[in-house]
Design a protein around this motif. Structure first.
Motif, PDB file in Angstrom:
ATOM      1  N   THR A 187       0.899  -1.097  -0.008  1.00 53.98           N
ATOM      2  CA  THR A 187       0.006  -0.063   0.139  1.00 53.98           C
ATOM      3  C   THR A 187       0.932   1.306  -0.097  1.00 53.98           C
ATOM      4  OG1 THR A 187      -0.091   0.590   2.382  1.00 53.98           O
ATOM      5  CG2 THR A 187      -1.630  -1.260   1.680  1.00 53.98           C
ATOM      6  N   GLY A 188       0.102   2.484   0.051  1.00 50.77           N
ATOM      7  CA  GLY A 188       0.901   3.872  -0.022  1.00 50.77           C
ATOM      8  C   GLY A 188       1.445   3.989   1.486  1.00 50.77           C
ATOM      9  N   GLY A 189       0.873   3.319   2.415  1.00 54.10           N
ATOM     10  CA  GLY A 189       1.323   3.405   3.912  1.00 54.10           C
ATOM     11  C   GLY A 189       0.782   4.422   4.710  1.00 54.10           C
ATOM     12  N   GLY A 190      -0.299   5.078   4.040  1.00 50.74           N
ATOM     13  CA  GLY A 190      -0.917   6.301   4.774  1.00 50.74           C
ATOM     14  C   GLY A 190      -2.363   5.582   5.633  1.00 50.74           C
ATOM     15  N   PRO A 191      -3.240   6.666   5.803  1.00 51.53           N
ATOM     16  CA  PRO A 191      -4.493   6.373   6.546  1.00 51.53           C
ATOM     17  C   PRO A 191      -5.549   5.696   5.606  1.00 51.53           C
ATOM     18  CG  PRO A 191      -4.448   8.733   5.874  1.00 51.53           C
ATOM     19  CD  PRO A 191      -3.283   8.149   5.620  1.00 51.53           C
ATOM     20  N   GLY A 192      -6.779   5.697   5.877  1.00 53.41           N
ATOM     21  CA  GLY A 192      -7.686   5.264   5.056  1.00 53.41           C
ATOM     22  C   GLY A 192      -7.618   3.890   4.478  1.00 53.41           C
ATOM     23  N   ILE A 193      -7.805   3.726   3.197  1.00 55.62           N
ATOM     24  CA  ILE A 193      -7.806   2.444   2.368  1.00 55.62           C
ATOM     25  C   ILE A 193      -6.485   1.709   2.478  1.00 55.62           C
ATOM     26  CG2 ILE A 193      -7.974   1.202   0.085  1.00 55.62           C
ATOM     27  CD1 ILE A 193     -10.947   1.789   1.365  1.00 55.62           C
ATOM     28  N   MET A 194      -5.373   2.561   2.645  1.00 57.41           N
ATOM     29  CA  MET A 194      -4.069   2.135   2.582  1.00 57.41           C
ATOM     30  C   MET A 194      -4.023   1.564   3.896  1.00 57.41           C
ATOM     31  SD  MET A 194      -1.980   5.154   0.941  1.00 57.41           S
ATOM     32  CE  MET A 194      -2.848   6.603   1.527  1.00 57.41           C
ATOM     33  N   GLU A 195      -4.245   2.168   5.060  1.00 58.49           N
ATOM     34  CA  GLU A 195      -4.114   1.581   6.466  1.00 58.49           C
ATOM     35  C   GLU A 195      -5.080   0.295   6.631  1.00 58.49           C
ATOM     36  OE1 GLU A 195      -5.073   4.188  10.026  1.00 58.49           O
ATOM     37  OE2 GLU A 195      -6.876   2.588  10.350  1.00 58.49           O
ATOM     38  N   ALA A 196      -6.159   0.137   5.845  1.00 65.74           N
ATOM     39  CA  ALA A 196      -6.918  -0.964   5.963  1.00 65.74           C
ATOM     40  C   ALA A 196      -6.348  -2.182   5.219  1.00 65.74           C
ATOM     41  CB  ALA A 196      -8.316  -0.594   5.203  1.00 65.74           C
ATOM     42  N   GLY A 197      -5.465  -1.889   4.090  1.00 68.58           N
ATOM     43  CA  GLY A 197      -4.734  -2.804   3.506  1.00 68.58           C
ATOM     44  C   GLY A 197      -3.741  -3.393   4.429  1.00 68.58           C
ATOM     45  N   ASN A 198      -2.989  -2.800   5.111  1.00 70.34           N
ATOM     46  CA  ASN A 198      -1.766  -2.813   5.996  1.00 70.34           C
ATOM     47  C   ASN A 198      -2.417  -3.611   7.229  1.00 70.34           C
ATOM     48  OD1 ASN A 198      -0.384  -0.097   5.051  1.00 70.34           O
ATOM     49  ND2 ASN A 198       0.477  -1.862   4.578  1.00 70.34           N
ATOM     50  N   ARG A 199      -3.661  -3.235   7.507  1.00 68.95           N
ATOM     51  CA  ARG A 199      -4.378  -3.551   9.137  1.00 68.95           C
ATOM     52  C   ARG A 199      -4.819  -5.055   8.644  1.00 68.95           C
ATOM     53  NH1 ARG A 199      -8.849  -0.361  12.183  1.00 68.95           N
ATOM     54  NH2 ARG A 199      -9.211  -1.878  13.776  1.00 68.95           N
ATOM     55  N   GLY A 200      -5.269  -5.313   7.405  1.00 64.97           N
ATOM     56  CA  GLY A 200      -5.856  -6.821   6.946  1.00 64.97           C
ATOM     57  C   GLY A 200      -4.725  -7.698   6.703  1.00 64.97           C
ATOM     58  N   ALA A 201      -3.641  -7.385   6.243  1.00 54.78           N
ATOM     59  CA  ALA A 201      -2.533  -8.246   6.380  1.00 54.78           C
ATOM     60  C   ALA A 201      -1.727  -8.545   7.738  1.00 54.78           C
ATOM     61  CB  ALA A 201      -1.229  -7.640   5.342  1.00 54.78           C
ATOM     62  N   LYS A 202      -1.751  -7.543   8.614  1.00 54.41           N
ATOM     63  CA  LYS A 202      -1.301  -8.001   9.869  1.00 54.41           C
ATOM     64  C   LYS A 202      -2.173  -8.860  10.600  1.00 54.41           C
ATOM     65  CE  LYS A 202       0.825  -5.376  13.611  1.00 54.41           C
ATOM     66  NZ  LYS A 202       1.054  -4.192  14.121  1.00 54.41           N
ATOM     67  N   GLU A 203      -3.685  -8.657  10.344  1.00 52.37           N
ATOM     68  CA  GLU A 203      -4.458  -9.538  11.161  1.00 52.37           C
ATOM     69  C   GLU A 203      -4.477 -10.897  10.585  1.00 52.37           C
ATOM     70  OE1 GLU A 203      -7.886  -6.214  12.152  1.00 52.37           O
ATOM     71  OE2 GLU A 203      -8.053  -7.264  10.289  1.00 52.37           O
ATOM     72  N   ALA A 204      -3.976 -11.223   9.386  1.00 52.48           N
ATOM     73  CA  ALA A 204      -3.785 -12.585   8.824  1.00 52.48           C
ATOM     74  C   ALA A 204      -2.221 -12.864   9.287  1.00 52.48           C
ATOM     75  CB  ALA A 204      -3.598 -12.557   7.476  1.00 52.48           C
ATOM     76  N   GLY A 205      -1.550 -12.391  10.072  1.00 54.81           N
ATOM     77  CA  GLY A 205      -0.293 -12.896  10.404  1.00 54.81           C
ATOM     78  C   GLY A 205       1.030 -12.374   9.581  1.00 54.81           C
ATOM     79  N   SER A 206       0.557 -11.557   8.541  1.00 56.44           N
ATOM     80  CA  SER A 206       1.591 -11.496   7.194  1.00 56.44           C
ATOM     81  C   SER A 206       1.961 -10.084   7.397  1.00 56.44           C
ATOM     82  CB  SER A 206       0.643 -11.694   5.990  1.00 56.44           C
ATOM     83  OG  SER A 206       1.629 -11.341   5.128  1.00 56.44           O
ATOM     84  N   LYS A 207       3.351  -9.854   6.894  1.00 55.25           N
ATOM     85  CA  LYS A 207       4.026  -8.712   6.838  1.00 55.25           C
ATOM     86  C   LYS A 207       3.447  -7.860   5.552  1.00 55.25           C
ATOM     87  CE  LYS A 207       8.321  -9.579   9.206  1.00 55.25           C
ATOM     88  NZ  LYS A 207       9.593  -9.556   9.253  1.00 55.25           N
ATOM     89  N   SER A 208       3.528  -6.755   5.597  1.00 60.22           N
ATOM     90  CA  SER A 208       3.195  -5.954   4.285  1.00 60.22           C
ATOM     91  C   SER A 208       4.163  -4.918   3.845  1.00 60.22           C
ATOM     92  CB  SER A 208       1.771  -5.397   4.216  1.00 60.22           C
ATOM     93  OG  SER A 208       1.612  -4.616   5.556  1.00 60.22           O
ATOM     94  N   VAL A 209       4.049  -4.619   2.641  1.00 54.33           N
ATOM     95  CA  VAL A 209       4.841  -3.185   2.207  1.00 54.33           C
ATOM     96  C   VAL A 209       4.138  -2.030   2.234  1.00 54.33           C
ATOM     97  CG1 VAL A 209       6.329  -2.265   0.155  1.00 54.33           C
ATOM     98  CG2 VAL A 209       6.129  -5.124   0.938  1.00 54.33           C
ATOM     99  N   ALA A 210       4.768  -0.859   2.466  1.00 57.87           N
ATOM    100  CA  ALA A 210       4.164   0.240   2.691  1.00 57.87           C
ATOM    101  C   ALA A 210       5.027   1.424   1.958  1.00 57.87           C
ATOM    102  CB  ALA A 210       3.892   0.894   4.210  1.00 57.87           C
ATOM    103  N   LEU A 211       4.652   1.690   1.136  1.00 56.60           N
ATOM    104  CA  LEU A 211       5.616   3.073   0.312  1.00 56.60           C
ATOM    105  C   LEU A 211       5.104   4.308   0.393  1.00 56.60           C
ATOM    106  CD1 LEU A 211       5.708   1.150  -3.328  1.00 56.60           C
ATOM    107  CD2 LEU A 211       7.203   0.794  -1.407  1.00 56.60           C
ATOM    108  N   ASN A 212       5.343   5.072   1.691  1.00 59.67           N
ATOM    109  CA  ASN A 212       4.827   6.191   1.992  1.00 59.67           C
ATOM    110  C   ASN A 212       5.529   7.491   1.254  1.00 59.67           C
ATOM    111  OD1 ASN A 212       2.970   7.607   3.771  1.00 59.67           O
ATOM    112  ND2 ASN A 212       4.890   8.229   4.835  1.00 59.67           N
ATOM    113  N   ILE A 213       4.740   8.608   1.003  1.00 57.43           N
ATOM    114  CA  ILE A 213       5.324   9.666   0.281  1.00 57.43           C
ATOM    115  C   ILE A 213       5.643  10.833   1.304  1.00 57.43           C
ATOM    116  CG2 ILE A 213       3.107  10.303  -0.370  1.00 57.43           C
ATOM    117  CD1 ILE A 213       6.276  10.830  -2.378  1.00 57.43           C
TER     118      ILE A 213
END
Length: 254
Positions: free
Chosen positions: A101-127
């Motif tokens: 994800t883009g690493g920020g709030p909103g939908i980006m946060e939801a993407g990282n959050r869902g991955a974490k809840e699955a016990g997985s790491k995720s990539v965040a490309l913040n600007i």
């Protein structure tokens, strides 16, 4: 004593060192992704403004609250994909699929959050923006990258991308969506499944069929993407369409 050139902040932030900064934003993510074995990603785009359930409760009424379902659905999609990725890892040991994800709030946060809840790491490309966009609390610090240049961030969204999903969003989401469609349409990016989540939203804001009728795009271009209206539909879309025949280095022509 004078600083070494590569330690001199005044020089590094000057006009002459622009190529060094650009190269750093290429080489650093490349080295870290390789070190962590990240070979493939599904990129999640969407509005930074769509509130989480927690933010919705404390923020009072906003028209954006009407879109908050997409936060929960992006969270669930990312959780399901991350769980599927664990299964894929057993079947294809040399591939390692993660949410990006883009690493920020909103939908980006939801993407990282869902991955974490699955016990997985995720990539965040913040600007880094004038109004600071801080990484959300669900990112993995070792896989979170801060970019000064939008174009280098865009490169890394596509470099390992094996599929992308666009949730409702504004200019930033449209920018990334059309960038991806253009790269695939022109052959600069190897074909990947592109999913528009929320058919009603996307059909109302962009009339793709009209573009084809006016010959501004071809009929074949309408097959560059699909739609989904539920997390399960989204998961099945990627399960059916993602291909891993290409090597990591062949996926994006840069």
């Amino acid at each position: 004593m004078k600083d070494l050139a590569f330690e001199n902040q005044s020089f590094l932030w000057g006009n002459e060192a622009g190529p060094i900064r650009i190269l750093s934003e290429y080489l650093h993510p490349k080295a870290e992704l390789k070190a962590h074995g990240i070979t493939d990603t599904i990129v999640v785009f969407g509005s930074a403004r769509i509130p989480s359930p927690e933010a919705k409760k404390v923020g009072g009424y906003s028209p954006l609250n009407e879109l908050s379902q997409y936060y929960e659905e992006a969270r669930e999609v990312s959780r399901l994909i991350s769980e599927w990725a664990d299964v894929l890892k057993q079947e294809i040991p040399d591939r390692n699929l993660h949410i990006c994800t883009g690493g920020g709030p909103g939908i980006m946060e939801a993407g990282n959050r869902g991955a974490k809840e699955a016990g997985s790491k995720s990539v965040a490309l913040n600007i880094v923006l004038p109004h600071e966009q801080n990484p959300n609390p669900y990112v993995n610090p070792e896989l979170t990258f801060e970019f000064h240049y939008f174009f280098m961030r865009k490169l890394w969204f596509m470099k390992t991308c094996r599929g992308m999903i666009a949730f409702p969003g504004g200019f930033g989401t449209f920018d990334e969506l059309f960038e991806t469609l253009t790269l695939v349409q022109t052959g600069k990016k190897s074909p990947i499944p592109i999913l528009l989540y929320g058919k009603k939203f996307w059909s109302e804001v962009i009339n793709f069929k009209k573009l084809a009728e006016m010959r501004l795009i071809s009929e074949e271009d309408l097959h560059l993407f699909g739609y989904a209206d539920s997390p399960i539909e989204a998961l099945r879309f990627f399960q059916e369409k993602i291909r891993f025949e290409l090597t990591h280095s062949e996926g994006t022509k840069t």
